[in-house]
Design a protein around this motif. Sequence first.
Motif, PDB file in Angstrom:
ATOM      1  N   LEU A 138       1.289   8.635   7.896  1.00 34.22           N
ATOM      2  CA  LEU A 138       0.592   7.798   8.880  1.00 34.22           C
ATOM      3  C   LEU A 138       1.173   6.384   8.925  1.00 34.22           C
ATOM      4  O   LEU A 138       1.255   5.774   9.998  1.00 34.22           O
ATOM      5  CB  LEU A 138      -0.906   7.750   8.572  1.00 34.22           C
ATOM      6  N   SER A 139       1.572   5.843   7.783  1.00 32.82           N
ATOM      7  CA  SER A 139       2.144   4.496   7.752  1.00 32.82           C
ATOM      8  C   SER A 139       3.492   4.448   8.455  1.00 32.82           C
ATOM      9  O   SER A 139       3.797   3.498   9.178  1.00 32.82           O
ATOM     10  CB  SER A 139       2.337   4.025   6.306  1.00 32.82           C
ATOM     11  N   ARG A 140       4.287   5.474   8.238  1.00 32.84           N
ATOM     12  CA  ARG A 140       5.644   5.468   8.789  1.00 32.84           C
ATOM     13  C   ARG A 140       5.707   5.901  10.250  1.00 32.84           C
ATOM     14  O   ARG A 140       6.531   5.386  11.001  1.00 32.84           O
ATOM     15  CB  ARG A 140       6.536   6.383   7.965  1.00 32.84           C
ATOM     16  N   MET A 172       0.834  -1.202   0.000  1.00 29.67           N
ATOM     17  CA  MET A 172       0.000   0.000   0.000  1.00 29.67           C
ATOM     18  C   MET A 172       0.869   1.253   0.000  1.00 29.67           C
ATOM     19  O   MET A 172       0.452   2.282  -0.528  1.00 29.67           O
ATOM     20  CB  MET A 172      -0.919  -0.042   1.234  1.00 29.67           C
ATOM     21  N   LEU A 173       2.046   1.136   0.577  1.00 31.87           N
ATOM     22  CA  LEU A 173       2.957   2.278   0.613  1.00 31.87           C
ATOM     23  C   LEU A 173       3.320   2.729  -0.807  1.00 31.87           C
ATOM     24  O   LEU A 173       3.482   3.927  -1.059  1.00 31.87           O
ATOM     25  CB  LEU A 173       4.222   1.911   1.403  1.00 31.87           C
ATOM     26  N   ASP A 174       3.395   1.767  -1.738  1.00 31.94           N
ATOM     27  CA  ASP A 174       3.685   2.115  -3.134  1.00 31.94           C
ATOM     28  C   ASP A 174       2.577   2.976  -3.739  1.00 31.94           C
ATOM     29  O   ASP A 174       2.843   3.918  -4.485  1.00 31.94           O
ATOM     30  CB  ASP A 174       3.865   0.850  -3.978  1.00 31.94           C
ATOM     31  N   ILE A 175       1.337   2.675  -3.410  1.00 39.45           N
ATOM     32  CA  ILE A 175       0.202   3.462  -3.921  1.00 39.45           C
ATOM     33  C   ILE A 175       0.258   4.883  -3.369  1.00 39.45           C
ATOM     34  O   ILE A 175       0.027   5.857  -4.096  1.00 39.45           O
ATOM     35  CB  ILE A 175      -1.140   2.787  -3.567  1.00 39.45           C
ATOM     36  N   TYR A 176       0.591   5.024  -2.085  1.00 44.62           N
ATOM     37  CA  TYR A 176       0.731   6.355  -1.493  1.00 44.62           C
ATOM     38  C   TYR A 176       1.822   7.151  -2.208  1.00 44.62           C
ATOM     39  O   TYR A 176       1.639   8.327  -2.520  1.00 44.62           O
ATOM     40  CB  TYR A 176       1.062   6.262  -0.005  1.00 44.62           C
ATOM     41  N   VAL A 201      -2.555  14.870  -1.412  1.00 49.06           N
ATOM     42  CA  VAL A 201      -2.655  14.864   0.054  1.00 49.06           C
ATOM     43  C   VAL A 201      -2.933  13.452   0.555  1.00 49.06           C
ATOM     44  O   VAL A 201      -2.400  13.042   1.591  1.00 49.06           O
ATOM     45  CB  VAL A 201      -3.740  15.859   0.525  1.00 49.06           C
ATOM     46  N   PHE A 202      -3.744  12.694  -0.171  1.00 52.38           N
ATOM     47  CA  PHE A 202      -3.986  11.297   0.202  1.00 52.38           C
ATOM     48  C   PHE A 202      -2.670  10.531   0.245  1.00 52.38           C
ATOM     49  O   PHE A 202      -2.380   9.806   1.204  1.00 52.38           O
ATOM     50  CB  PHE A 202      -4.952  10.636  -0.794  1.00 52.38           C
ATOM     51  N   GLY A 203      -1.842  10.680  -0.776  1.00 51.06           N
ATOM     52  CA  GLY A 203      -0.555   9.991  -0.806  1.00 51.06           C
ATOM     53  C   GLY A 203       0.367  10.438   0.314  1.00 51.06           C
ATOM     54  O   GLY A 203       0.964   9.619   1.018  1.00 51.06           O
ATOM     55  N   GLY A 204       0.474  11.735   0.491  1.00 54.14           N
ATOM     56  CA  GLY A 204       1.364  12.254   1.535  1.00 54.14           C
ATOM     57  C   GLY A 204       0.928  11.866   2.936  1.00 54.14           C
ATOM     58  O   GLY A 204       1.747  11.454   3.773  1.00 54.14           O
ATOM     59  N   SER A 205      -0.368  11.975   3.207  1.00 55.76           N
ATOM     60  CA  SER A 205      -0.844  11.612   4.549  1.00 55.76           C
ATOM     61  C   SER A 205      -0.753  10.108   4.774  1.00 55.76           C
ATOM     62  O   SER A 205      -0.462   9.654   5.891  1.00 55.76           O
ATOM     63  CB  SER A 205      -2.275  12.113   4.776  1.00 55.76           C
ATOM     64  N   GLY A 206      -0.966   9.319   3.732  1.00 59.77           N
ATOM     65  CA  GLY A 206      -0.822   7.865   3.856  1.00 59.77           C
ATOM     66  C   GLY A 206       0.602   7.470   4.202  1.00 59.77           C
ATOM     67  O   GLY A 206       0.839   6.601   5.056  1.00 59.77           O
TER      68      GLY A 206
END
Length: 174
Positions: free
Chosen positions: A64-66, A1-5, A56-61
């Motif tokens: 939040l993941s990291r 999922m990190l790749d999609i972000y 913003v979706f990618g950046g916040s993902g």
Amino acid sequence: MLDIYWICLIGGVLFALVTIIFGDILGDIFGGFFDVLSMDHLDFLQPMVLVGGITVFGGSGIMLSRYTSLELIPVVIISVVISLAVSVLVYFSYVRPMKNCENSTGYSMKDLVGKIGEVSVPIPVKGYGEVVMKVGAGNTNQIAGNLEQEELPAGTRVVVGETKEGILFVFRYE
């Protein structure tokens, strides 16, 4: 999922750079393709709002993941909520006000009815003169006749009462 972000974030940043650098050229190439999106009921689909939300979706993902211990589903939900909030903020703070502030220098003769002007060329009792009126950021000179059948010397302030065949008919402003 990190790749999609990362794809969302990098794609949004690249879109912004391409738009900044080549915006006018691309606008000419696509020639109104995005004008369909600027209809009154689809304003929220402006590219700035959509691509901004995706970025913003990618950046916040990523953040939040990291930097949190949240699982996949909560990270996605929170990222979507943050993205929607930022998109709404961009729409209401930038896109919508900019749409409403577009100005035009064009006017209709009917728009001049009720406006105040000043006689620049005297208007005789039976005949025509000229008035100067402020329209938008500039002034316009228009042929004018007299509604009250009295002579109006230069410098007299007048109000436009009606227009006929491109001529303003005015009366003295009191």
